[in-house]
Design a protein around this motif. Structure first.
Motif, PDB file in Angstrom:
ATOM      1  N   SER A  66       0.875  -1.421  -0.119  1.00  0.00           N
ATOM      2  CA  SER A  66       0.398  -0.180   0.183  1.00  0.00           C
ATOM      3  C   SER A  66       0.891   1.163   0.210  1.00  0.00           C
ATOM      4  CB  SER A  66      -0.786   0.126   1.062  1.00  0.00           C
ATOM      5  OG  SER A  66      -0.186  -0.145   2.651  1.00  0.00           O
ATOM      6  N   VAL A 121      -5.030  -2.058  -7.923  1.00  0.00           N
ATOM      7  CA  VAL A 121      -5.967  -1.591  -7.168  1.00  0.00           C
ATOM      8  C   VAL A 121      -6.886  -1.934  -6.454  1.00  0.00           C
ATOM      9  CG1 VAL A 121      -6.161   1.446  -5.799  1.00  0.00           C
ATOM     10  CG2 VAL A 121      -5.070   0.678  -7.778  1.00  0.00           C
ATOM     11  N   MET A 128      -9.178   1.953  -1.647  1.00  0.00           N
ATOM     12  CA  MET A 128      -8.405   3.159  -1.851  1.00  0.00           C
ATOM     13  C   MET A 128      -9.363   3.478  -0.165  1.00  0.00           C
ATOM     14  SD  MET A 128      -6.892   4.697  -4.394  1.00  0.00           S
ATOM     15  CE  MET A 128      -7.030   5.750  -4.294  1.00  0.00           C
ATOM     16  N   GLU A 144      -9.886   7.139   1.903  1.00  0.00           N
ATOM     17  CA  GLU A 144      -9.190   8.416   1.585  1.00  0.00           C
ATOM     18  C   GLU A 144      -9.240   9.028   3.060  1.00  0.00           C
ATOM     19  OE1 GLU A 144     -11.925  10.861  -1.242  1.00  0.00           O
ATOM     20  OE2 GLU A 144     -11.558   9.385  -2.473  1.00  0.00           O
ATOM     21  N   SER A 199      -4.534   9.976  -0.137  1.00  0.00           N
ATOM     22  CA  SER A 199      -5.656   8.148   0.293  1.00  0.00           C
ATOM     23  C   SER A 199      -3.932   7.156  -0.036  1.00  0.00           C
ATOM     24  CB  SER A 199      -6.348   8.000  -1.154  1.00  0.00           C
ATOM     25  OG  SER A 199      -6.845   9.374  -1.667  1.00  0.00           O
ATOM     26  N   ALA A 256      -3.298   4.333  -0.841  1.00  0.00           N
ATOM     27  CA  ALA A 256      -4.003   2.981  -2.143  1.00  0.00           C
ATOM     28  C   ALA A 256      -2.848   1.425  -1.918  1.00  0.00           C
ATOM     29  CB  ALA A 256      -3.673   3.848  -3.653  1.00  0.00           C
TER      30      ALA A 256
END
Length: 220
Positions: free
Chosen positions: A141, A178, A181, A183, A189, A191
């Protein structure tokens, strides 16, 4: 004796820490010949294919794994305590505590927090450079901002800079998707990537980094 440990006559696969990057990557094979309370006695490790014996010294640090049922690799770190002369010369290595043996099952991979440099390219051809939040044998990530427009399901071609304890570093390349996500309020963010196309050798580079990070050589 417990089932977590290797048994007498089990094979051990050994890498010795070395300032020489090629030497520290050479894998040797050995066999457990005797058990002691705090140690194992093993044969002098031999390089497969060449038959070359590995000369070890007291204090040498070793990364070791043995196989258990189902093809599971069991890793541990140890060091050379001494030698025993019998019919053959044997090496005495420290027996790890049970919680220092890490199982690596094929489907589940250790993940560790790590800020590594990740270069990525989208299918559309745009490139960006980010830093990871964590990495593992199955994914990674990274933090991103509005300058890197990403959506769920995007495929990325990635190159991860992987540093090792011996001072060397390597690049692991893979294709990732991906899958999530998350936020944050500040416009950034997180990912989360899942590897969808990665060669075993590339994955092993990342696993080795995770293993070194998780099981840092014990302070002695």
């Amino acid at each position: 004796m417990t089932g977590l440990y290797p048994k007498i006559n089990d094979h051990l696969f050994i890498k010795a820490a070395s300032g020489d990057a090629a030497d520290s990557e050479t894998e040797y094979r050995s066999r457990i010949t005797e058990w002691e309370d705090e140690s194992f006695l093993i044969e002098i490790p031999m390089q497969e294919g060449t038959g070359r014996l590995k000369r070890l010294h007291i204090g040498d640090e070793l990364s070791v794994y043995f196989m258990s049922e189902g093809g599971i690799k069991n890793y541990f770190y140890t060091h050379v305590l001494g030698f025993k002369e019998d019919v053959i010369r044997m090496v005495r290595i420290r027996k790890p505590a049970e919680n220092e043996i890490m199982k690596m099952q094929r489907r589940s991979f250790l993940r560790v927090s790590a800020e590594l440099e990740l270069a990525a390219k989208t299918i559309g051809g745009s490139r960006f450079l980010v830093h990871t939040e964590d990495v593992g044998g199955g994914g990674a990530s990274f933090w991103t901002d509005l300058n890197v427009p990403l959506e769920l399901g995007d495929r990325l071609q990635c190159w991860l800079l992987v540093p090792y304890r011996n001072g060397s570093s390597d690049h692991a390349s893979f294709e990732a998707e991906v899958v999530r996500m998350k936020e944050l309020e500040n416009g950034r963010s997180l990912a989360m990537l899942k590897f969808v196309n990665i060669q075993d050798g590339e994955r092993q580079k990342i696993i080795r980094f995770c293993f070194e990070r998780q099981f840092d050589f014990r302070n002695r």
